[in-house]
Design an enzyme around this catalytic site. Structure first.
Site, PDB file in Angstrom:
ATOM      1  N   GLY A 130       1.729  -8.826  10.371  1.00  0.00           N
ATOM      2  CA  GLY A 130       1.990  -8.157  11.656  1.00  0.00           C
ATOM      3  C   GLY A 130       3.303  -7.399  11.634  1.00  0.00           C
ATOM      4  O   GLY A 130       4.327  -7.905  11.169  1.00  0.00           O
ATOM      5  N   ASP A 159       0.271  -1.028   0.621  1.00  0.00           N
ATOM      6  CA  ASP A 159       0.939   0.183   0.130  1.00  0.00           C
ATOM      7  C   ASP A 159       0.794   0.290  -1.385  1.00  0.00           C
ATOM      8  O   ASP A 159       0.548   1.368  -1.927  1.00  0.00           O
ATOM      9  CB  ASP A 159       2.423   0.138   0.530  1.00  0.00           C
ATOM     10  CG  ASP A 159       2.579  -0.199   2.001  1.00  0.00           C
ATOM     11  OD1 ASP A 159       2.093   0.572   2.833  1.00  0.00           O
ATOM     12  OD2 ASP A 159       3.145  -1.261   2.319  1.00  0.00           O
ATOM     13  N   HIS A 187       8.030  -2.041   4.731  1.00  0.00           N
ATOM     14  CA  HIS A 187       6.661  -1.590   5.011  1.00  0.00           C
ATOM     15  C   HIS A 187       6.713  -0.672   6.226  1.00  0.00           C
ATOM     16  O   HIS A 187       6.483  -1.084   7.355  1.00  0.00           O
ATOM     17  CB  HIS A 187       5.720  -2.766   5.282  1.00  0.00           C
ATOM     18  CG  HIS A 187       4.397  -2.306   5.816  1.00  0.00           C
ATOM     19  ND1 HIS A 187       3.492  -1.621   5.047  1.00  0.00           N
ATOM     20  CD2 HIS A 187       3.845  -2.378   7.050  1.00  0.00           C
ATOM     21  CE1 HIS A 187       2.448  -1.299   5.784  1.00  0.00           C
ATOM     22  NE2 HIS A 187       2.633  -1.749   7.006  1.00  0.00           N
TER      23      HIS A 187
END
Ligand code: NAI
Length: 328
Positions: A130, A159, A187
């Protein structure tokens, strides 16, 4: 017969949860011979939908699935947890400032970290999915002082996988022959996908591609902004690919990286590569026997240095912001 592994999933009724739970129950998290018990955490409004998903899980009659518990209380959901996938988070809504976003997520990840501290199994491994994932992991970690700090990680495997996909598309080399790609930093859109150490069918990837313009203007932004492109195309955010990456992250952590390869995980920095100690930042890591190590000794060129520093600077600012809010 093996004792089942307790896997806690938060945000179980969400999009990623729906893509994740069936694959955990069918052996894709830990292996095809490891029985699991699922412990689902939702907020009260999500409980009914989580119960519906649990009905479907029962209907799949997965041989490895040995039980499903559902709760809206973190103290119950993390009880005995061996693996925790923290997926549920507060999304950024229109007009929301970063401080508001961090504060709202602090309200989720601080109590969850405390519940992990109090109730999880001694071998607990935590993956935060999250968003903002790296800083949410930092908040949960700070609330769990009795858990070894390296057990708190955040997900940059999506990614990493996106970078593999783009490199394969550009060069025609299959994903199975691409090694040592690295995602550095946060991220977020500042992340840096690095191919200077990567190998394409045994050759250095940056040399094989030999196209710095493509690297700077196509590859890096495509990987970094892929989440937004998916939303634009699908009308909903990436869920199946995110779930798949979460399975990959934990599976690699538990079962090890292949010889001659590494993966990307956001893990607490030990100061390697100039990343301030304690930040949960993405690095190249190898894993074996359930633990990981940051790959050492890579030469970082000027092109990479600037981009790593920029993403790490964003993490520093996020850490300062949550510190100012008293969340860590
Ligand atoms: P979603 O909105 O479909 O589901 C989230 C679920 O979490 C909802 O069912 C909600 O009720 C639940 N939830 C909210 N607060 C909770 C709490 N305190 N405890 C337990 N459950 C709670 O969202 P989706 O698509 O499943 O994404 C989840 C998160 O994953 C988002 O924050 C998203 O930004 C992030 N994400 C991260 C990626 C990564 O690479 N690190 C990739 C894709 C998504």
């Amino acid at each position: 017969t093996r004792t089942p592994v307790n896997v806690t999933v938060t945000g179980a009724a969400g999009q990623i949860g729906y893509a994740l739970l069936f694959r955990i129950a069918s052996g894709h998290l830990l292996g095809a011979d490891v029985p699991v018990k699922l412990r689902l955490l939702e907020i009260p409004q999500g409980l009914k939908a989580a119960e519906g998903t649990a009905m479907e899980l029962v209907d799949c009659a997965f041989p490895l699935l040995q039980g499903i518990d559902i709760s809206d209380d973190p103290n119950v959901a993390f009880d005995g947890a061996n693996v925790a996938l923290l997926v549920g988070a507060r999304p950024r809504t229109k007009g929301m400032e970063r401080g508001d976003l961090l504060e709202a997520n602090g309200g989720i990840f601080k109590p969850q970290g405390a519940a992990i501290n109090a109730h999880a199994a001694d071998d607990i491994k935590v993956l935060v999915v999250g968003n903002p994932a790296n800083t949410n992991a930092l908040i949960a970690q700070a609330a769990a002082p009795d858990v070894p700090r390296e057990r708190f990680t955040a997900m940059t495997r999506l990614d990493h996988n996106r970078a593999l996909g783009q490199l394969s598309k550009k060069t025609g080399v299959p994903v199975s022959e691409i090694k040592k790609v690295t995602i550095w930093g946060n991220h977020s859109a500042t992340q840096y996908p690095d191919i200077f150490h990567a190998e394409l069918a045994g050759k250095n990837a940056a040399e094989a591609v030999n196209d710095e313009k493509w690297l700077a203007e196509d590859f890096i932004p495509t990987v970094a902004k892929r989440g937004a492109a998916i939303i634009e195309a699908r009308g909903a955010s990436s869920a199946a690919s995110a779930a798949s990456a979460a399975l990959n992250h934990v599976n690699t952590w538990v079962n090890g990286t292949a010889e001659g390869d590494w993966t990307s995980m956001a893990v607490p920095s030990d100061g390697s590569y100039g990343v301030p100690e304690g930040l949960i930042s993405s690095f190249p890591v190898t894993t074996s026997n359930g633990s990981y190590e940051i790959v050492q000794g890579l030469e970082i060129n000027e092109f990479s240095r600037t981009r790593i520093d920029a993403s790490v600077q964003e993490l520093v600012e996020e850490r300062e912001a949550v510190r100012a809010l008293g969340l860590i």
